[in-house]
Motif scaffolding. Structure first.
Motif, PDB file in Angstrom:
ATOM      1  N   ARG A 258       0.835  -1.202   0.000  1.00  0.00           N
ATOM      2  CA  ARG A 258       0.000   0.000   0.000  1.00  0.00           C
ATOM      3  C   ARG A 258       0.879   1.264   0.000  1.00  0.00           C
ATOM      4  NH1 ARG A 258      -5.616   1.591   1.966  1.00  0.00           N
ATOM      5  NH2 ARG A 258      -5.424   3.703   1.294  1.00  0.00           N
TER       6      ARG A 258
ATOM      7  N   TYR B  34      -1.711  -8.416   4.733  1.00  0.00           N
ATOM      8  CA  TYR B  34      -3.169  -8.336   4.770  1.00  0.00           C
ATOM      9  C   TYR B  34      -3.685  -8.516   6.197  1.00  0.00           C
ATOM     10  CZ  TYR B  34      -8.036  -9.352   4.361  1.00  0.00           C
ATOM     11  OH  TYR B  34      -9.388  -9.294   4.551  1.00  0.00           O
TER      12      TYR B  34
ATOM     13  N   LEU C 270      -7.651  -2.662  -2.534  1.00  0.00           N
ATOM     14  CA  LEU C 270      -7.107  -3.962  -2.952  1.00  0.00           C
ATOM     15  C   LEU C 270      -7.481  -5.099  -2.008  1.00  0.00           C
ATOM     16  CD1 LEU C 270      -3.480  -3.189  -4.158  1.00  0.00           C
ATOM     17  CD2 LEU C 270      -5.405  -3.906  -5.531  1.00  0.00           C
TER      18      LEU C 270
END
Ligand code: SF4
Length: 388
Positions: A36, A293, A303
């Motif tokens: 990110r 994640y 995403l």
């Protein structure tokens, strides 16, 4: 140099996506994600990227929710912001004079840079007029425009409002349409609002630092005013939210963004995130950047569906949430965790491995007990019959 590298990563003729407060705030929701950080730093449009990967994001407000939010904000700011200032006085500054007379300067100007300059001037004038002895009046800046330097480029940010108090201090105001029931709102929504407000606080601090150098030292308050509908009505209520922690996390993340060049340098030659590329090539490019994640991504990053699918495919324990991840120490895959629990892998002196084995033994014992209790009573055999 950095800009050139970022342009290469976005792809030929793909313009940089400007960072907004929501995107900056999301950095604080998952501070450890290099993927990110790189995509945001390079100005990649993550929503377009998610679409091209076949995992479109689920963000966006319904038209109805959008209109309801706008109507509520208009109500809060009606009559020169009288109700909003009353709430600011009541919740943040009850010792100051009541906001019976307030200034609402016109902040219109051409282009974002023009609006940033106009906002800075209005803040300066309001602060100078207030002084620091609490003798000044209240000023409401309706939709001011602020700029924050992010990875070498300005991000333009537009808070719902900024209030200048009689003592010259500044407060960020966030107006949200989720309800506050009995004085409390959904903690997840309050958390997201606090992260967003923290971004505005950082941007205001840059304006304050410039004014301080010119001899007008204002104070940016770290308690922001969150205004929401009261219970299920359309009446506004408010609470003061301390954003010091969110501010610190976001500031740290933003300073890290300037190091995205290091992340970019570690990528294979020719890596590109253009949504025009074939999906296999794009997937490989995205997978080349490490991600962390966490379920929190679902409410913060375009995403999220792509990264969640990959995390599940790879059996990554991050998909189970940060608290579980933190408990598992160096074990990063579900397969590894199960093997450690069965005693097939892992260092028995590792506290996480020892705890897993203990848990597995307790589970096996509990299952045995349950099984024994549910087994039918043994039928009387010949020996028993003889005894009778
Ligand atoms: S969804 Fe993916 S890229 Fe976005 S923060 Fe989470 S792990 Fe990082």
């Amino acid at each position: 140099m950095l800009r050139h590298r970022f342009a290469e990563l976005r792809g030929p003729d793909v313009p940089a996506k400007a960072l907004d407060a929501r995107a900056l705030a999301a950095l604080a929701a998952n501070p450890g994600c290099r993927r990110r950080a790189l995509l945001d730093g390079a100005g990649v449009d993550k929503a377009a990227l998610a679409n091209a990967l076949g995992s479109p994001s689920a963000f966006g407000q319904s038209q109805f929710a959008f209109m309801r939010g706008n109507a509520f904000e208009a109500r809060v700011k009606a009559d020169g912001g009288a109700e909003l200032l009353r709430l600011a006085h009541e919740r943040l500054d009850p010792g100051a004079e009541p906001p019976t007379r307030a200034q609402v300067p016109d902040l219109s100007a051409a282009g974002p840079q023009g609006r940033v300059a106009r906002t800075a001037l209005a803040l300066r004038e309001a602060t100078e007029a207030s002084g620091t002895d609490g003798a000044g009046g209240w000023t409401l800046l309706d939709h001011p425009m602020l700029a924050l330097e992010v990875a070498g480029s300005p991000a333009f940010l537009e808070p719902d409002a900024v209030v200048v108090h009689p003592d010259g201090s500044w407060t960020v105001v966030e107006i949200k349409s989720f309800p506050m029931l009995d004085g409390a709102a959904d903690p997840a929504k309050v958390g997201a609002a606090a992260r967003q407000a923290a971004v505005y606080v950082l941007a205001l601090e840059e304006v304050a630092a410039r004014l301080a150098r010119e001899g007008v030292p204002p104070r940016v308050r770290h308690r922001v005013l969150l205004v929401c509908p009261k219970d299920f009505s359309n009446l506004p209520t408010a609470s003061a939210v301390d954003v010091r922690r969110q501010r610190a996390v976001t500031a740290r993340q933003l300073s890290r963004l300037t190091r995205v060049e290091e992340i970019a340098d570690a990528l294979p030659e020719g890596t590109c995130f253009s949504p025009e590329l074939p999906v296999e090539e794009l997937t490989a490019a995205v997978e080349a950047v490490p991600a962390t994640y966490a379920p929190e991504c679902l409410s913060a990053c375009d995403l999220a569906f792509h990264c969640r699918a990959r995390a599940r495919e790879g059996g990554a324990v991050t998909a189970l949430g940060r608290p579980v991840r933190a408990e598992l120490g160096g074990l990063s895959s579900v397969e590894g965790v199960l093997a450690a629990a069965r005693g097939e892998a892992g260092d028995p002196d590792d506290p996480a491995v020892a705890a897993l084995r203990r848990a597995a033994a307790l589970r096996a014992e509990a299952l045995d007990t349950a099984r024994a209790r549910t087994l039918p009573a043994p039928s009387a055999g010949p020996e028993v019959a003889l005894c009778h």
